[in-house]
Design a protein around this motif. Structure first.
Motif, PDB file in Angstrom:
ATOM      1  N   GLU A  69       0.805  -1.226   0.000  1.00 33.30           N
ATOM      2  CA  GLU A  69       0.000   0.000   0.000  1.00 33.30           C
ATOM      3  C   GLU A  69       0.835   1.273   0.000  1.00 33.30           C
ATOM      4  N   THR A  73       0.781   5.149   3.639  1.00 33.05           N
ATOM      5  CA  THR A  73      -0.466   4.634   4.214  1.00 33.05           C
ATOM      6  C   THR A  73      -0.422   4.646   5.737  1.00 33.05           C
ATOM      7  N   ARG A 139     -11.082   5.178  11.294  1.00 31.44           N
ATOM      8  CA  ARG A 139     -11.773   4.876  10.039  1.00 31.44           C
ATOM      9  C   ARG A 139     -10.824   5.064   8.846  1.00 31.44           C
ATOM     10  N   LYS A 144      -7.884  -0.819   3.356  1.00 25.86           N
ATOM     11  CA  LYS A 144      -8.715  -0.390   2.235  1.00 25.86           C
ATOM     12  C   LYS A 144      -9.744   0.669   2.632  1.00 25.86           C
ATOM     13  N   SER A 145      -9.329   1.591   3.473  1.00 23.81           N
ATOM     14  CA  SER A 145     -10.229   2.685   3.853  1.00 23.81           C
ATOM     15  C   SER A 145     -10.586   3.527   2.637  1.00 23.81           C
ATOM     16  N   GLU A 146     -11.837   3.937   2.560  1.00 19.41           N
ATOM     17  CA  GLU A 146     -12.304   4.762   1.441  1.00 19.41           C
ATOM     18  C   GLU A 146     -11.988   6.230   1.657  1.00 19.41           C
ATOM     19  N   PHE A 147     -11.497   6.577   2.851  1.00 21.74           N
ATOM     20  CA  PHE A 147     -11.323   7.982   3.206  1.00 21.74           C
ATOM     21  C   PHE A 147      -9.868   8.441   3.087  1.00 21.74           C
ATOM     22  N   ARG A 148      -9.702   9.650   2.507  1.00 23.88           N
ATOM     23  CA  ARG A 148      -8.387  10.283   2.414  1.00 23.88           C
ATOM     24  C   ARG A 148      -8.404  11.671   3.059  1.00 23.88           C
ATOM     25  N   THR A 152     -14.086  14.794   4.780  1.00 25.23           N
ATOM     26  CA  THR A 152     -14.935  13.883   4.021  1.00 25.23           C
ATOM     27  C   THR A 152     -15.370  12.718   4.898  1.00 25.23           C
ATOM     28  N   CYS A 153     -14.435  12.178   5.652  1.00 26.13           N
ATOM     29  CA  CYS A 153     -14.745  11.069   6.551  1.00 26.13           C
ATOM     30  C   CYS A 153     -15.794  11.476   7.575  1.00 26.13           C
ATOM     31  N   SER A 236     -17.127   0.491   9.242  1.00 22.98           N
ATOM     32  CA  SER A 236     -16.292   0.134   8.092  1.00 22.98           C
ATOM     33  C   SER A 236     -16.198  -1.368   7.900  1.00 22.98           C
TER      34      SER A 236
END
Length: 295
Positions: A69, A73, A139, A144-148, A152-153, A236
């Motif tokens: 990753e 990360t 989170r 594989k968290s969808e948040f950057r 937004t999170c 999550s």
């Protein structure tokens, strides 16, 4: 020398603002430096459904995350900590010094009860502020968290799960951090007196006492930290039972059913590895900033 700063000789009642600012700077320093190890701890505590997200140790987790990753990360979510740690630690140390003064712990003698009370009071206040930031951080740390983005999170979690998602772990957090802080502050103050009875300037004393105090407190409270992580990352998870976890009792039941007694020690090594150096750095920074600001 006359101009040399003697930390322990400085007045204990230098002001609520001084202690808050020193605590804020110490908190940001502590969390930012040790964040990658904290990310590994979170990954190891989560009950993952994918074999790719199951790690056998700190070294294994670091190698696999870095190679698959990317090393960056391990820093995902650090902005949430920086945003929350400053204000939370300001409240924490400000409350600690204020209650310690009111309870008479700054007088000569052994005042471990007053110190424990001050530590517990500091935790209740700071955790109320920090808990949402900690939820966002974890989170963002999971596999594989969808948040950057922190914002937004926060927006997505609030939209999908409501305000409760940011505080579902607060009772568990308090159940963990009140004894953690009481143990930490008590061990720190007692070791500081033991290692440096003269009270002369000694950064080595702050580091040793802070590190050992953090390690002891982290080890004792790891089972509660596993439950907290389960609650904070439930939204999550692809596991329906985990997603429907309501509180600490449910979390304990799931941990026991799925992993037995060893489940409560998930992430023990990286947690101790995080808190020993981070607490050493935190106390060193706190005492330094407190003295520098007073000057």
């Amino acid at each position: 020398m006359a101009d040399e700063v003697e930390y322990e000789a400085l007045p204990s009642n230098a002001g609520f603002g001084v202690n808050m600012l020193a605590g804020a700077l110490a908190g940001i320093t502590e969390h930012a430096v040790m964040f990658p190890v904290d990310s590994i701890k979170t990954r190891m505590q989560v009950f993952a459904t994918s074999p790719a997200a199951v790690y056998t140790g700190v070294g294994n987790a670091f190698t696999r995350i870095s190679s698959t990753e990317g090393i960056r990360t391990l820093w995902r979510g650090v902005s949430s900590v920086i945003l929350g740690a400053g204000p939370a630690h300001a409240v924490h140390f400000g409350t600690y010094e204020a209650v310690k003064e009111l309870a008479g712990a700054n007088e000569t003698g052994n005042h471990w009860v007053a110190i424990s009370l001050a530590g517990a009071s500091a935790t209740i206040a700071s955790d109320a502020l920090m808990n949402p930031f900690d939820v966002i951080k974890q989170r963002m740390q999971v596999h594989k968290s969808e948040f950057r983005s922190v914002f937004t999170c926060a927006r997505v979690v609030y939209h999908k799960e409501g305000l409760n998602a940011f505080y579902v772990s607060y009772p568990t957090t308090l159940t963990m951090t009140v004894p953690f802080t009481a143990v930490q502050f008590t061990v720190y103050e007692e070791l500081k007196k033991l290692l440096n009875p003269s009270g002369a300037y000694s950064p080595t004393t702050h580091m040793i006492a802070g590190g050992l105090a953090g390690g002891v407190a982290a080890g004792v409270t790891t089972p509660l930290d596993v439950a907290k992580t389960l609650l904070q990352t439930r939204g999550s998870s692809a596991d329906l039972e985990i997603r429907n976890t309501k509180g600490m009792v449910d979390a304990f039941r799931i941990i026991w059913q799925r992993d037995g007694l060893k489940g409560f020690a998930r992430g023990l090594s990286p947690r101790v590895m995080t808190f020993m150096p981070s607490n050493a750095l935190c106390w060193l920074s706190y005492e330094f900033f407190k003295a520098a600001i007073r000057e």
